[in-house]
Scaffold this active site. Sequence first.
Site, PDB file in Angstrom:
ATOM      1  N   HIS A  69       0.833  -1.199   0.000  1.00  0.00           N
ATOM      2  CA  HIS A  69       0.000   0.000   0.000  1.00  0.00           C
ATOM      3  C   HIS A  69       0.871   1.252   0.000  1.00  0.00           C
ATOM      4  O   HIS A  69       1.916   1.300   0.648  1.00  0.00           O
ATOM      5  CB  HIS A  69      -0.966   0.016   1.189  1.00  0.00           C
ATOM      6  CG  HIS A  69      -0.312   0.036   2.528  1.00  0.00           C
ATOM      7  ND1 HIS A  69      -0.009   1.209   3.206  1.00  0.00           N
ATOM      8  CD2 HIS A  69       0.103  -0.965   3.348  1.00  0.00           C
ATOM      9  CE1 HIS A  69       0.547   0.922   4.376  1.00  0.00           C
ATOM     10  NE2 HIS A  69       0.634  -0.389   4.484  1.00  0.00           N
ATOM     11  N   ASP A  71      -0.681   4.279   0.695  1.00  0.00           N
ATOM     12  CA  ASP A  71      -1.265   5.229   1.636  1.00  0.00           C
ATOM     13  C   ASP A  71      -0.545   5.142   2.971  1.00  0.00           C
ATOM     14  O   ASP A  71       0.003   4.098   3.339  1.00  0.00           O
ATOM     15  CB  ASP A  71      -2.770   5.029   1.792  1.00  0.00           C
ATOM     16  CG  ASP A  71      -3.135   3.672   2.389  1.00  0.00           C
ATOM     17  OD1 ASP A  71      -2.534   2.660   1.978  1.00  0.00           O
ATOM     18  OD2 ASP A  71      -4.019   3.610   3.263  1.00  0.00           O
ATOM     19  N   ASP A 102       6.504   1.822   6.689  1.00  0.00           N
ATOM     20  CA  ASP A 102       5.163   1.266   6.491  1.00  0.00           C
ATOM     21  C   ASP A 102       4.423   2.020   5.395  1.00  0.00           C
ATOM     22  O   ASP A 102       3.743   2.998   5.668  1.00  0.00           O
ATOM     23  CB  ASP A 102       4.396   1.324   7.807  1.00  0.00           C
ATOM     24  CG  ASP A 102       3.081   0.586   7.770  1.00  0.00           C
ATOM     25  OD1 ASP A 102       2.846  -0.170   6.811  1.00  0.00           O
ATOM     26  OD2 ASP A 102       2.277   0.783   8.690  1.00  0.00           O
ATOM     27  N   GLU A 133      -5.263   0.971   2.689  1.00  0.00           N
ATOM     28  CA  GLU A 133      -4.942  -0.032   3.702  1.00  0.00           C
ATOM     29  C   GLU A 133      -4.987   0.548   5.099  1.00  0.00           C
ATOM     30  O   GLU A 133      -5.456  -0.104   6.035  1.00  0.00           O
ATOM     31  CB  GLU A 133      -3.554  -0.622   3.432  1.00  0.00           C
ATOM     32  CG  GLU A 133      -3.282  -1.935   4.160  1.00  0.00           C
ATOM     33  CD  GLU A 133      -2.699  -1.771   5.556  1.00  0.00           C
ATOM     34  OE1 GLU A 133      -2.643  -2.769   6.291  1.00  0.00           O
ATOM     35  OE2 GLU A 133      -2.311  -0.644   5.926  1.00  0.00           O
ATOM     36  N   GLU A 134      -4.517   1.780   5.253  1.00  0.00           N
ATOM     37  CA  GLU A 134      -4.489   2.417   6.565  1.00  0.00           C
ATOM     38  C   GLU A 134      -5.852   2.973   6.954  1.00  0.00           C
ATOM     39  O   GLU A 134      -6.042   3.397   8.089  1.00  0.00           O
ATOM     40  CB  GLU A 134      -3.445   3.541   6.584  1.00  0.00           C
ATOM     41  CG  GLU A 134      -2.013   3.097   6.322  1.00  0.00           C
ATOM     42  CD  GLU A 134      -1.403   2.311   7.471  1.00  0.00           C
ATOM     43  OE1 GLU A 134      -2.122   1.986   8.428  1.00  0.00           O
ATOM     44  OE2 GLU A 134      -0.200   2.008   7.393  1.00  0.00           O
ATOM     45  N   GLU A 162       4.558  -5.938   4.315  1.00  0.00           N
ATOM     46  CA  GLU A 162       4.450  -5.228   5.595  1.00  0.00           C
ATOM     47  C   GLU A 162       5.753  -5.365   6.392  1.00  0.00           C
ATOM     48  O   GLU A 162       6.467  -6.372   6.267  1.00  0.00           O
ATOM     49  CB  GLU A 162       3.287  -5.777   6.419  1.00  0.00           C
ATOM     50  CG  GLU A 162       1.912  -5.428   5.892  1.00  0.00           C
ATOM     51  CD  GLU A 162       1.539  -3.972   6.108  1.00  0.00           C
ATOM     52  OE1 GLU A 162       2.249  -3.270   6.863  1.00  0.00           O
ATOM     53  OE2 GLU A 162       0.533  -3.538   5.529  1.00  0.00           O
ATOM     54  N   HIS A 347       4.549   4.374  11.969  1.00  0.00           N
ATOM     55  CA  HIS A 347       3.492   5.212  12.560  1.00  0.00           C
ATOM     56  C   HIS A 347       4.027   6.190  13.610  1.00  0.00           C
ATOM     57  O   HIS A 347       3.240   6.883  14.251  1.00  0.00           O
ATOM     58  CB  HIS A 347       2.371   4.368  13.171  1.00  0.00           C
ATOM     59  CG  HIS A 347       1.563   3.606  12.165  1.00  0.00           C
ATOM     60  ND1 HIS A 347       0.271   3.188  12.408  1.00  0.00           N
ATOM     61  CD2 HIS A 347       1.843   3.193  10.916  1.00  0.00           C
ATOM     62  CE1 HIS A 347      -0.198   2.542  11.355  1.00  0.00           C
ATOM     63  NE2 HIS A 347       0.752   2.532  10.436  1.00  0.00           N
TER      64      HIS A 347
END
Length: 375
Positions: A69, A71, A102, A133-134, A162, A347
């Site tokens: 992903h 995003d 990520d 995805e997020e 991931e 994150h």
Amino acid sequence: MDPVPLLQALIRCPSVTPADAGALSVLEAALQPLGFACTRLRFGPEGEEVENLFARRGTGSPHLCFAGHTDVVPPGDLASWTADPFAAEIRDGLVMGRGATDMKGGIAAWIAAIASLPRDLPGSLSLLITGDEEGPSVDGTVKVLSWMAENGQIPDVCVVGEPTSRAVLGDTIKIGRRGSLNAAITLHGVQGHAAYPQRADNPVHRLVRVLHRLTAQPLDSGSEWFEPSTLQVTSVDVGNPATNVIPGTARAKLNIRFNDLHSSTSLIALLRAALDAEEARYELDTVCSGESFLTSPGPFVDALVAATRAEAGVTPKLDTGGGTSDARFITRYCPVAELGAVGATMHKADESTPVEELRALARLYAGVIRRLTAG
């Protein structure tokens, strides 16, 4: 191809869910010269469509897919960052920026791996890249997979990039994930004066007993590949500003992370049994974001382990812990496992990935591709 400039270009696209911000165009520009046919797939309400990308080279078998992903989560308080989260600055050997770990780094490493290998590999390669995805994960991987099935594009196996590694690159491969069930309970009683409880029916007391039934004993003690399931009460809300009034309604929310000993159906039945014991009126609303799944060790997982040993010099742990990922959707169609970078900064403020680790990940992915396309 060096994955570092590609990662920098991706980070400079501020693709906070669901914005694309040009990230998929960056990927198309990298993939098309490598012989990939790229298809943009847009899903969602008009004016709010999520951008996704499916790219494939070759038509033969085995068909190996990489899923990821572009995003990212919001950067949060910019004052907590020491670098612009979307500038992709290289500092002290680190690529800084939101998505570095990520998981734009994983995507950049996979494409660099492809570029390092001969064009005449057996079989075919594809990439499933989503921009959702997020976020709610409604208009991303789920709908791309449906499109792939309708168009004969389902792979034989899939690797999700991931950031699974914990301390050193390659130390963990995820071969499954626990399921996740959210529940909202609304339990009704009879409102009344706190000094005359005999004239009321306190739903708070009933709710406390329900929650005690659900939390007094463990759901299980784990299974061969999974840690024990957990039930966490995340909210209890009465909304009562008065001290002398028994409320008429009490609410609670909870989340269950469950292993392969349970299903969402069996857990909902468990919740209803605890509520029915109170013989009170209630509503139970549940949302399952994914059932538990396991890709049993076999040729596919063995190839990932062998590549990790050869390229990263470590023997990976096969793991099913953590939260959910889009692998929970892919497992409905083909065997899937997750292998990626060290996720220590994902994150967080000052998210980053070491330059040399990113290049090492590209070499690891090249080894994975060689083994999984050999048939």
